[in-house]
Enzyme design. Sequence first.
Site, PDB file in Angstrom:
ATOM      1  N   GLU A 244       0.831  -1.208   0.000  1.00 29.16           N
ATOM      2  CA  GLU A 244       0.000   0.000   0.000  1.00 29.16           C
ATOM      3  C   GLU A 244       0.863   1.255   0.000  1.00 29.16           C
ATOM      4  O   GLU A 244       1.961   1.281   0.561  1.00 29.16           O
ATOM      5  CB  GLU A 244      -0.889  -0.005   1.251  1.00 29.16           C
ATOM      6  CG  GLU A 244      -1.713   1.257   1.429  1.00 29.16           C
ATOM      7  CD  GLU A 244      -2.259   1.414   2.844  1.00 29.16           C
ATOM      8  OE1 GLU A 244      -3.177   2.235   3.028  1.00 29.16           O
ATOM      9  OE2 GLU A 244      -1.769   0.735   3.761  1.00 29.16           O
TER      10      GLU A 244
ATOM     11  N   LYS B  26     -10.119   2.456  -2.196  1.00 31.41           N
ATOM     12  CA  LYS B  26     -10.459   2.015  -0.850  1.00 31.41           C
ATOM     13  C   LYS B  26     -11.800   2.586  -0.411  1.00 31.41           C
ATOM     14  O   LYS B  26     -12.083   3.774  -0.597  1.00 31.41           O
ATOM     15  CB  LYS B  26      -9.349   2.444   0.120  1.00 31.41           C
ATOM     16  CG  LYS B  26      -9.493   1.902   1.533  1.00 31.41           C
ATOM     17  CD  LYS B  26      -8.293   2.298   2.383  1.00 31.41           C
ATOM     18  CE  LYS B  26      -8.376   1.712   3.793  1.00 31.41           C
ATOM     19  NZ  LYS B  26      -7.221   2.107   4.621  1.00 31.41           N
TER      20      LYS B  26
ATOM     21  N   CYS C 236      -5.160  -2.089   3.477  1.00 31.14           N
ATOM     22  CA  CYS C 236      -4.899  -1.859   4.898  1.00 31.14           C
ATOM     23  C   CYS C 236      -5.964  -2.516   5.759  1.00 31.14           C
ATOM     24  O   CYS C 236      -6.250  -3.694   5.621  1.00 31.14           O
ATOM     25  CB  CYS C 236      -4.790  -0.357   5.154  1.00 31.14           C
ATOM     26  SG  CYS C 236      -4.196   0.070   6.811  1.00 31.14           S
TER      27      CYS C 236
END
Length: 563
Positions: free
Chosen positions: A290, A355, A410
């Site tokens: 990430e 995300k 994440c």
Amino acid sequence: MIPFAERVILARGWRRCILGFAAGALGALAMPPFGILPALALSLAPGVWLIDGTAKPGLSRRASLKAAALVGWFWGFGYFVAGLWWLGAAFLVEADQFAWALPFGVLGLPALLAFFPAFGFALARLLWLPDGSRILAFAFALTVSEVLRGHLFTGFPWNNPGMALGQNLWLMQSAAFLGLDGLCFLALAICASPALILTGRTAGQRWTLPGLAATALSTMAVFGLWRVPAEPIPTVENVRLRIMQPNLAQDAKFNPRNRDAIMRHYLSLSAAPGRDGRTLADATHIVWPESAFPFLLHRDPASLAQIGGLLEPGSVLVTGAARMDEPIPGEAVGAFFNAIQVIDHRGTILGSYDKVHLVPFGEYVPRFLEALIRAVGLRQFVHIPGGFEPAESRKPLSVPGLPPVAATICYEAIFPGQILPEGDGPPARLILNVTNDGWFGQTTGPYQHFAQARLRAVEEGLPLVRAANTGISAVVDPYGRIVDSLQLGVEGVIDSDLPVASGAIHSSITRRFSLTTILMICLMALIVRRKQKLHLYKTSWTRRYVSFDTKAWGHEEVDQLNR
């Protein structure tokens, strides 16, 4: 009664609060990386006794519930401080800006989260009876509070008590059918049952439920042993993974001024010989973690060309990267997204995933607090003007040569039932998780994060491919077995084939239905049991509604209760 349990039950005032805090803190040892399951029992048993102590004669129902909520708050505060202390490391990455706020992160978040077990303790007290059913009430109430913690205010199911079972290969297999919340109920019921050993008046009261709990735990282990195949499962044809873990510190080194050095590090490490002799030329899919770049990759043709030069024809790179939409007319910049991008050997971006579940205060500032936060000179941790924007829905990520991908960035991987893409596309056959735990250094946080992502593989019956900046990077099969991994704090590459999905039917709807059924059965049983007991107490000549030996209170207090 054993004096220790009696002293806990009879504790009052600040002693009760300290005991609650200490008991909660002890429970954190059951979480990764320690995984000491008995620690949860040593934490929950005093929790049961402390609720017992709120049944003081002459105390009103309302006062008793308040007392249970207070001790539950201190229990939760200890549990979350001991389990989440590592969050403080993020405040020291840019210590000149954030170090002063470290106490608010290390103590403030646990203080807020502690209201969930406070509610759980109060709910348990509402259903409490002085017999073995109080263990069921305790497990039911705290499971409800954990479900709420996982969903309210964007949700934060980190260190759910179910993870005490969810990190063991055999015990975690039950999550495929019950999910994390189902494991939570089992962990609470099993580990709270030893409280009866020191408070039961007869051998049956002391040992029946703990014996059933031990049987349940053994059954879960035997089921897991049966479910996990003895041999490695087959792999996807023509897929050879290379996962790069750069171990790049999240400090001044990760700066746009160092972009060339960062890119050279990524390229050279990705091209380095693997541990098993494989080379970059053997890989069909290279995965980077990430937020790999301190710049906008899609607006940097030179960097895209360097990546294209790294790749062989037919291979692709899957990498985390921030991206920006085109600004709307009248605006200087567009919306920023934390994304995963797919790049081919020509340096062309083939696809992207944005995300959905952002980290509050880490990636954005909640709107209702934005004015206050800005007024005191704070911002989110990431250096993005205004923070990231969330995507509207979880979309599938199309990667040439890979089965359908459920992409997570994440801490999106910590949310059970929220992994798979939305819509009517083909079912996902792979979980991809890219993350950057470099914010938290060499602490317990990255171990906890990996354990939760690993459990998602078991829940969904899908393999997990995980690339983490500082670790833990890994390939995990759909039964939770680690095929290969890189430990925390090292740099290197993983060369691995991709395990196939298990083929089992895994549905978050089925798991929620199973959990709801369990909780409803428990609630109905507790209500029926309570009505029966209260009726018995009202009609019996004894009429003693006490939760421990009457000698602890004395005859005068018992007579008061009987009246």
